[in-house]
Design a protein around this motif. Structure first.
Motif, PDB file in Angstrom:
ATOM      1  N   ASN A 145       0.825  -1.220   0.000  1.00  0.00           N
ATOM      2  CA  ASN A 145       0.000   0.000   0.000  1.00  0.00           C
ATOM      3  C   ASN A 145       0.859   1.269   0.000  1.00  0.00           C
ATOM      4  O   ASN A 145       0.317   2.373  -0.044  1.00  0.00           O
ATOM      5  N   VAL A 146       2.189   1.110   0.031  1.00  0.00           N
ATOM      6  CA  VAL A 146       3.103   2.257   0.040  1.00  0.00           C
ATOM      7  C   VAL A 146       3.669   2.442  -1.365  1.00  0.00           C
ATOM      8  O   VAL A 146       4.311   1.543  -1.913  1.00  0.00           O
ATOM      9  N   HIS A 147       3.432   3.611  -1.931  1.00  0.00           N
ATOM     10  CA  HIS A 147       3.877   3.922  -3.283  1.00  0.00           C
ATOM     11  C   HIS A 147       4.925   5.031  -3.208  1.00  0.00           C
ATOM     12  O   HIS A 147       4.627   6.144  -2.764  1.00  0.00           O
ATOM     13  N   THR A 148       6.150   4.733  -3.639  1.00  0.00           N
ATOM     14  CA  THR A 148       7.234   5.708  -3.551  1.00  0.00           C
ATOM     15  C   THR A 148       7.461   6.367  -4.914  1.00  0.00           C
ATOM     16  O   THR A 148       7.425   5.699  -5.954  1.00  0.00           O
ATOM     17  N   PHE A 149       7.698   7.673  -4.883  1.00  0.00           N
ATOM     18  CA  PHE A 149       7.950   8.404  -6.113  1.00  0.00           C
ATOM     19  C   PHE A 149       9.382   8.154  -6.597  1.00  0.00           C
ATOM     20  O   PHE A 149      10.317   8.068  -5.806  1.00  0.00           O
ATOM     21  N   SER A 150       9.537   8.067  -7.887  1.00  0.00           N
ATOM     22  CA  SER A 150      10.820   7.772  -8.510  1.00  0.00           C
ATOM     23  C   SER A 150      11.850   8.867  -8.224  1.00  0.00           C
ATOM     24  O   SER A 150      11.510  10.048  -8.097  1.00  0.00           O
ATOM     25  N   TYR A 186       1.022   9.026  -9.929  1.00  0.00           N
ATOM     26  CA  TYR A 186       0.145   7.939  -9.486  1.00  0.00           C
ATOM     27  C   TYR A 186      -1.301   8.416  -9.610  1.00  0.00           C
ATOM     28  O   TYR A 186      -1.619   9.538  -9.216  1.00  0.00           O
ATOM     29  N   ARG A 187      -2.146   7.568 -10.147  1.00  0.00           N
ATOM     30  CA  ARG A 187      -3.567   7.900 -10.280  1.00  0.00           C
ATOM     31  C   ARG A 187      -4.391   7.033  -9.326  1.00  0.00           C
ATOM     32  O   ARG A 187      -4.131   5.832  -9.182  1.00  0.00           O
ATOM     33  N   ILE A 188      -5.346   7.655  -8.680  1.00  0.00           N
ATOM     34  CA  ILE A 188      -6.361   6.923  -7.904  1.00  0.00           C
ATOM     35  C   ILE A 188      -7.666   7.125  -8.666  1.00  0.00           C
ATOM     36  O   ILE A 188      -8.374   8.119  -8.472  1.00  0.00           O
ATOM     37  N   ASP A 189      -7.960   6.216  -9.568  1.00  0.00           N
ATOM     38  CA  ASP A 189      -9.081   6.417 -10.492  1.00  0.00           C
ATOM     39  C   ASP A 189     -10.426   6.499  -9.780  1.00  0.00           C
ATOM     40  O   ASP A 189     -11.306   7.264 -10.197  1.00  0.00           O
ATOM     41  N   ALA A 190     -10.580   5.733  -8.702  1.00  0.00           N
ATOM     42  CA  ALA A 190     -11.871   5.744  -7.999  1.00  0.00           C
ATOM     43  C   ALA A 190     -12.184   7.113  -7.414  1.00  0.00           C
ATOM     44  O   ALA A 190     -13.358   7.487  -7.277  1.00  0.00           O
ATOM     45  N   LEU A 191     -11.129   7.872  -7.075  1.00  0.00           N
ATOM     46  CA  LEU A 191     -11.311   9.208  -6.494  1.00  0.00           C
ATOM     47  C   LEU A 191     -11.075  10.325  -7.510  1.00  0.00           C
ATOM     48  O   LEU A 191     -11.278  11.496  -7.191  1.00  0.00           O
ATOM     49  N   LYS A 192     -10.609   9.950  -8.710  1.00  0.00           N
ATOM     50  CA  LYS A 192     -10.230  10.953  -9.707  1.00  0.00           C
ATOM     51  C   LYS A 192      -9.143  11.880  -9.144  1.00  0.00           C
ATOM     52  O   LYS A 192      -9.231  13.101  -9.207  1.00  0.00           O
ATOM     53  N   VAL A 193      -8.102  11.247  -8.596  1.00  0.00           N
ATOM     54  CA  VAL A 193      -6.968  11.967  -8.015  1.00  0.00           C
ATOM     55  C   VAL A 193      -5.699  11.554  -8.737  1.00  0.00           C
ATOM     56  O   VAL A 193      -5.481  10.363  -9.010  1.00  0.00           O
ATOM     57  N   ALA A 194      -4.855  12.530  -9.061  1.00  0.00           N
ATOM     58  CA  ALA A 194      -3.531  12.260  -9.634  1.00  0.00           C
ATOM     59  C   ALA A 194      -2.479  12.920  -8.756  1.00  0.00           C
ATOM     60  O   ALA A 194      -2.573  14.113  -8.449  1.00  0.00           O
ATOM     61  N   LEU A 195      -1.473  12.148  -8.346  1.00  0.00           N
ATOM     62  CA  LEU A 195      -0.394  12.656  -7.504  1.00  0.00           C
ATOM     63  C   LEU A 195       0.902  12.631  -8.288  1.00  0.00           C
ATOM     64  O   LEU A 195       1.270  11.593  -8.872  1.00  0.00           O
ATOM     65  N   HIS A 196       1.609  13.758  -8.310  1.00  0.00           N
ATOM     66  CA  HIS A 196       2.843  13.894  -9.066  1.00  0.00           C
ATOM     67  C   HIS A 196       3.988  14.196  -8.095  1.00  0.00           C
ATOM     68  O   HIS A 196       3.872  15.092  -7.251  1.00  0.00           O
ATOM     69  N   GLY A 197       5.088  13.474  -8.209  1.00  0.00           N
ATOM     70  CA  GLY A 197       6.211  13.717  -7.303  1.00  0.00           C
ATOM     71  C   GLY A 197       7.526  13.246  -7.867  1.00  0.00           C
ATOM     72  O   GLY A 197       7.578  12.406  -8.774  1.00  0.00           O
ATOM     73  N   HIS A 198       8.619  13.783  -7.335  1.00  0.00           N
ATOM     74  CA  HIS A 198       9.979  13.431  -7.750  1.00  0.00           C
ATOM     75  C   HIS A 198      10.848  13.349  -6.497  1.00  0.00           C
ATOM     76  O   HIS A 198      11.152  14.370  -5.875  1.00  0.00           O
ATOM     77  N   SER A 199      11.234  12.136  -6.102  1.00  0.00           N
ATOM     78  CA  SER A 199      12.068  11.935  -4.915  1.00  0.00           C
ATOM     79  C   SER A 199      13.500  12.387  -5.175  1.00  0.00           C
ATOM     80  O   SER A 199      13.978  12.428  -6.320  1.00  0.00           O
TER      81      SER A 199
END
Length: 421
Positions: free
Chosen positions: A108-113, A120-133
């Motif tokens: 359940n833990v998603h790390t940004f590249s 990362y998209r959460i289609d059920a919520l219509k959410v898109a998260l953008h990140g750069h580690s």
């Protein structure tokens, strides 16, 4: 839709400034960052949030052993069982180059590249998260310029670890401007790196949640994360969550009008009692008490700082010893007769006047100051840490500011001798 945004957790980072003192809460200092994070996880489950975002510095550099990583996996397992995903970005303290140990994280833990911005998209919520580690600790380039355009029809969240317009107290990593963040046209920016809460709400909502748990006297006041709520109309509201388990506070006691050390100690007691009474929940406090103002007690305070500390500790014991710990008592007063002393003593012709004149000359005598530094530098650099922390004047020696040391000693000494006379 609701989510928690946290940053700068610094798991297993030590709390500095109390460990030198015999009455310090050792267990609380050692486990504070873990306890605060566990409270955050429990709150996420109780609130049934849709997901959690961690915007960098989950760790405090490489682990001493694997226990730090195992603890994090355990807490993530709790969120996994509650159906809460976590989106984790690495900052300067947990950059890929900084971490020599790693563990497989729950799914359940998603790390940004670390290679390029990732979405990362959460289609059920219509959410898109953008990140750069961060790949390396010292990322000094502007990462925002490479972040992708917003996903059409989705609520877009940018996750970024940044100094943002060169925050003065923090290294200028991944610098960018508020205007640049608004220009990406994301709905929300989940930032980390700056340890103080800050928010901008214009084209985007931009938030630093602050760090989860204060670690030194430089991080005073309430600490925690934020709970973000988004309406169907994409209106954003941000609620601060205060979950720190030990709070640092700076208490100023104005000694103006007070004549004795005992009066100053009682005034400190009243200020500390007011601090405890004003707390919204029974969180323990680590407190620095600063005594300021022009006072007749200046000489007595200067000559009896150890006694003053003991008197303040006695006040704390009477108020609530299990909720208050003393980090330091700092005497920063001035003699109430300072101007008269400087003028009158110069013309007085007596031993006190001679001493005053001698000390004035010493402040600008390079040979004397060099000799003083030679005599004190070993003490200032090699003394036990508890002594160095309890004698802040040693900072002047380490910094080479011997004139400041002599000046402070002069004002206190002359005031004390004048009182005795």
């Amino acid at each position: 839709m609701r989510f928690i945004h946290a940053a700068d957790i610094h798991l297993d980072s030590p709390l500095h400034g109390l460990s030198a003192y015999a009455d310090a809460p050792a267990d609380m200092l050692r486990n504070a960052t873990r306890e605060a994070f566990s409270k955050l996880v429990s709150l996420a489950i109780d609130e049934q949030v849709d997901f959690m975002v961690i915007a960098g510095d989950l760790y405090d550099g490489t682990w001493r052993d694997h226990n730090t990583g195992i603890f994090f996996c355990k807490e993530m397992g709790k969120l996994r069982r509650a159906g809460i995903p976590v989106y984790l970005l690495y900052g300067n303290h947990d950059a890929e180059s900084e971490m020599t140990s790693q563990l497989q994280l729950p799914d359940n833990v998603h790390t940004f590249s670390t290679k390029k911005p990732q979405t990362y998209r959460i289609d059920a919520l219509k959410v898109a998260l953008h990140g750069h580690s961060f790949k390396d600790k010292a990322v000094t380039t502007n990462l925002v310029t490479a972040y992708p355009p917003p996903v059409d029809g989705y609520f877009n969240i940018g996750v970024l670890h940044t100094a943002l317009e060169g925050a003065a107290m923090h290294a200028s990593y991944a610098p960018c401007t508020v205007a640049e963040l608004h220009a990406r046209e994301y709905h929300y920016w989940a930032l980390g790196h700056v340890h103080e809460f800050a928010i901008w709400q214009e084209a985007s909502t931009i938030v630093f949640p602050g760090n989860l748990q204060g670690r030194t006297i430089r991080e005073t006041g309430r600490r925690g994360a934020v709970l973000v709520s988004v309406s169907e109309a994409e209106e954003v509201s941000v609620e601060r969550l205060f979950i720190d388990v030990l709070r640092w506070e700076a208490v100023n006691v104005d000694a103006s009008g007070l004549d004795t050390l005992d009066e100053v100690a009682r005034a400190a007691g009243r200020a500390l009692e007011a601090l405890v009474d004003a707390a919204e929940r029974p969180v323990p406090h680590a407190v620095r008490v600063s005594i300021t103002g022009a006072t007749k007690a200046h000489g007595e305070l200067f000559a009896n700082e150890k006694q003053l500390r003991a008197e303040v500790l006695a006040q704390i014991a009477a108020i609530s010893h299990d909720r208050l710990w003393l980090e330091k008592v700092k005497v920063a007063t001035q003699p109430i007769t300072r101007e008269r002393t400087a003028a009158d003593l110069a013309d007085g012709g007596d031993a006190l006047a001679d001493l005053h004149a001698l000390l004035i000359e010493a402040e600008s005598d390079p040979e004397f100051l060099a000799m003083l530094k030679d005599r004190l530098i070993t003490l200032a650099t090699q003394a036990p840490s508890d002594l160095q922390k309890s004698v802040p004047e040693l900072d002047y020696v380490r910094d080479g500011d011997l004139a400041k040391l002599v000046s402070e000693a002069r004002s206190g000494l002359i005031a004390q001798l004048a009182d005795a006379e």
